[in-house]
Scaffold this motif. Structure first.
Motif, short mmCIF file in Angstrom:
data_model
loop_
_atom_site.label_atom_id
_atom_site.label_comp_id
_atom_site.label_asym_id
_atom_site.label_seq_id
_atom_site.Cartn_x
_atom_site.Cartn_y
_atom_site.Cartn_z
N GLY A 102 0.78 -1.23 0.00
CA GLY A 102 0.00 0.00 0.00
C GLY A 102 0.81 1.28 0.00
O GLY A 102 0.24 2.36 -0.12
N THR A 103 2.13 1.19 0.13
CA THR A 103 2.94 2.41 0.19
C THR A 103 2.93 3.16 -1.14
O THR A 103 2.97 4.40 -1.15
CB THR A 103 4.38 2.08 0.59
OG1 THR A 103 4.91 1.09 -0.32
CG2 THR A 103 4.44 1.56 2.00
N LYS A 104 2.86 2.45 -2.25
CA LYS A 104 2.82 3.11 -3.56
C LYS A 104 1.57 3.98 -3.69
O LYS A 104 1.62 5.08 -4.26
CB LYS A 104 2.84 2.07 -4.68
CG LYS A 104 4.13 1.25 -4.74
CD LYS A 104 5.32 2.13 -5.07
CE LYS A 104 6.59 1.29 -5.20
NZ LYS A 104 7.78 2.14 -5.48
N PHE A 105 0.46 3.49 -3.16
CA PHE A 105 -0.78 4.26 -3.21
C PHE A 105 -0.64 5.56 -2.42
O PHE A 105 -1.01 6.64 -2.90
CB PHE A 105 -1.93 3.43 -2.66
CG PHE A 105 -3.21 4.21 -2.46
CD1 PHE A 105 -3.99 4.57 -3.54
CD2 PHE A 105 -3.60 4.59 -1.18
CE1 PHE A 105 -5.16 5.30 -3.35
CE2 PHE A 105 -4.77 5.31 -1.00
CZ PHE A 105 -5.54 5.66 -2.09
N PHE A 106 -0.08 5.47 -1.21
CA PHE A 106 0.06 6.66 -0.39
C PHE A 106 1.12 7.60 -0.95
O PHE A 106 1.03 8.82 -0.77
CB PHE A 106 0.42 6.27 1.05
CG PHE A 106 -0.73 5.67 1.80
CD1 PHE A 106 -1.75 6.47 2.29
CD2 PHE A 106 -0.81 4.31 2.01
CE1 PHE A 106 -2.81 5.93 2.98
CE2 PHE A 106 -1.86 3.75 2.71
CZ PHE A 106 -2.88 4.57 3.19
N GLN A 107 2.12 7.07 -1.63
CA GLN A 107 3.12 7.93 -2.26
C GLN A 107 2.50 8.85 -3.29
O GLN A 107 2.94 9.99 -3.47
CB GLN A 107 4.22 7.08 -2.92
CG GLN A 107 5.15 6.42 -1.92
CD GLN A 107 6.18 5.54 -2.60
OE1 GLN A 107 6.29 5.52 -3.82
NE2 GLN A 107 6.94 4.79 -1.82
N SER A 108 1.48 8.38 -3.99
CA SER A 108 0.79 9.22 -4.97
C SER A 108 -0.24 10.13 -4.32
O SER A 108 -0.42 11.28 -4.72
CB SER A 108 0.12 8.34 -6.03
OG SER A 108 -0.86 7.50 -5.44
N VAL A 109 -0.93 9.63 -3.28
CA VAL A 109 -1.99 10.41 -2.64
C VAL A 109 -1.41 11.65 -1.95
O VAL A 109 -2.00 12.74 -2.02
CB VAL A 109 -2.76 9.54 -1.63
CG1 VAL A 109 -3.66 10.40 -0.75
CG2 VAL A 109 -3.59 8.50 -2.37
N TYR A 110 -0.27 11.51 -1.30
CA TYR A 110 0.30 12.62 -0.54
C TYR A 110 0.77 13.76 -1.44
O TYR A 110 1.04 14.86 -0.94
CB TYR A 110 1.45 12.13 0.32
CG TYR A 110 1.02 11.23 1.46
CD1 TYR A 110 -0.23 11.35 2.03
CD2 TYR A 110 1.88 10.24 1.96
CE1 TYR A 110 -0.64 10.52 3.05
CE2 TYR A 110 1.48 9.42 3.00
CZ TYR A 110 0.22 9.56 3.54
OH TYR A 110 -0.17 8.74 4.56
N VAL A 111 0.90 13.51 -2.75
CA VAL A 111 1.36 14.55 -3.66
C VAL A 111 0.19 15.40 -4.16
O VAL A 111 0.38 16.52 -4.63
CB VAL A 111 2.11 13.92 -4.85
CG1 VAL A 111 2.62 14.98 -5.82
CG2 VAL A 111 3.28 13.09 -4.35
N TRP A 112 -1.02 14.88 -4.07
CA TRP A 112 -2.18 15.56 -4.65
C TRP A 112 -2.38 17.00 -4.19
O TRP A 112 -2.74 17.85 -5.01
CB TRP A 112 -3.45 14.74 -4.37
CG TRP A 112 -3.51 13.45 -5.12
CD1 TRP A 112 -2.65 13.03 -6.09
CD2 TRP A 112 -4.47 12.40 -4.94
NE1 TRP A 112 -3.00 11.77 -6.53
CE2 TRP A 112 -4.11 11.36 -5.85
CE3 TRP A 112 -5.56 12.22 -4.12
CZ2 TRP A 112 -4.84 10.18 -5.95
CZ3 TRP A 112 -6.29 11.05 -4.22
CH2 TRP A 112 -5.93 10.04 -5.12
N PRO A 113 -2.19 17.34 -2.91
CA PRO A 113 -2.42 18.74 -2.51
C PRO A 113 -1.59 19.75 -3.30
O PRO A 113 -2.03 20.90 -3.48
CB PRO A 113 -2.02 18.75 -1.03
CG PRO A 113 -2.24 17.34 -0.58
CD PRO A 113 -1.87 16.49 -1.75
N TYR A 114 -0.43 19.33 -3.79
CA TYR A 114 0.42 20.26 -4.53
C TYR A 114 -0.21 20.67 -5.86
O TYR A 114 0.13 21.71 -6.42
CB TYR A 114 1.79 19.61 -4.77
CG TYR A 114 2.79 20.52 -5.45
CD1 TYR A 114 3.13 21.74 -4.87
CD2 TYR A 114 3.38 20.17 -6.66
CE1 TYR A 114 4.05 22.58 -5.49
CE2 TYR A 114 4.29 21.01 -7.28
CZ TYR A 114 4.62 22.20 -6.69
OH TYR A 114 5.52 23.04 -7.30
#
Length: 294
Positions: A102-114
């Protein structure tokens, strides 16, 4: 032996550079020259050109107590937003820098606010922190008047700072994650074998190794806090209540376009530019000596 590229046509290199040079001249040097012109002149009361006043505009703003309040507020704004944004981004990056499901999913999600525009985020956070609805509304029902940024300047400033810090998390997260992934796994594994817990490994092993990234992000976040806060403040508070969320960049806009004090606003813009230049110079000359790149 280094190879160098040569152009037989001497005009071609300038044609290739022309678009970038035009952009720099039009959007940087020309506005800067105009700001310098207005900062040292004063428009005639009924038009007819500007008259040279020297440092009078700067003396006027430096003698204004409200201006110094704005400067101190801008410093507080920059320090708090930078600290919150970088701290949260570092924690998130350290969590996803693991070979777990699941780390790959969170790696992409955390970038979204930018990817979210500042005014859009400002509108969203204005509704989130509205005293009449949501979680804040429920708390105000229990404790009436606990939260109301419309009349409480400290709460309004905190609301804007939280939004600005949230917007910067994605940007900081990308750099922190890339820096952590560049660290050889053998170093962290050696620390784990010696009994160091994850927090201890982060502060004693990983942070010293990514010090150049921390240094770079600190500079970029501080500059962004000084210069990129206009959109949020204009959407969320418009500098209110009673000017308690007015930072330097917003005061330049307000004085220049609301009160039509072009000379005073130009002088303030020069001061802000000098602060950013001095901040960058001090960071590179003083902090860089304490950063280890090898």
């Amino acid at each position: 032996m280094e190879r160098s590229a040569y152009y037989r046509n001497r005009v071609l290199p300038w044609l290739l550079l022309a678009p970038q040079l035009i952009l720099v001249l039009v959007f940087f040097y020309w506005p800067t020259s105009q700001a310098l012109y207005w900062a040292f002149t004063l428009e005639q009361p009924w038009g007819g050109g500007n008259s040279w006043v020297g440092l009078q505009n700067f003396i006027s703003i430096f003698g204004d107590k409200s201006y110094w309040s704005t400067v101190l507020r801008s410093g507080l704004y920059a320090a708090v937003t930078t600290g919150i944004s970088m701290s949260i981004a570092l924690v998130l990056a350290s969590f996803v820098d693991r070979s777990l499901k699941g780390t790959k999913f969170f790696q992409s999600v955390y970038v979204w606010p930018y990817a979210i525009a500042a005014p859009a985020a400002g509108v969203a956070f204005r509704f989130i922190f509205a005293p009449e609805s949501g979680l804040i509304g429920a708390l105000n029902t229990i404790w009436p008047g606990l939260w109301n940024p419309a009349i409480n300047g400290g709460q309004a400033l905190l609301m804007v700072m939280v939004c600005h810090a949230w917007l910067g998390i994605g940007y900081n997260f990308i750099f922190f994650l890339a820096a952590l992934q560049m660290i050889p796994r053998s170093i962290s594994e050696a620390g784990a074998m010696d009994g160091a817990r994850p927090v201890r490994r982060l502060f004693d092993l990983q942070l010293p190794l990514i010090a150049p990234t921390v240094f770079f992000l600190m500079i970029m976040n501080l500059i962004s806090s000084f210069t990129d806060s206009f959109g949020l403040i204009d959407v969320m508070t418009e500098g209110g209540p009673f000017g308690q969320t007015e930072v330097m960049v917003y005061k330049i806009y307000f004085d220049g376009f609301k009160t039509l004090d072009y000379s005073g606003a130009a002088a303030q813009s020069i001061v802000l530019m000098l602060i950013v230049i001095a901040l960058t110079f001090v960071q590179f000359k003083w902090v860089e000596r304490r950063v280890h790149y090898n």
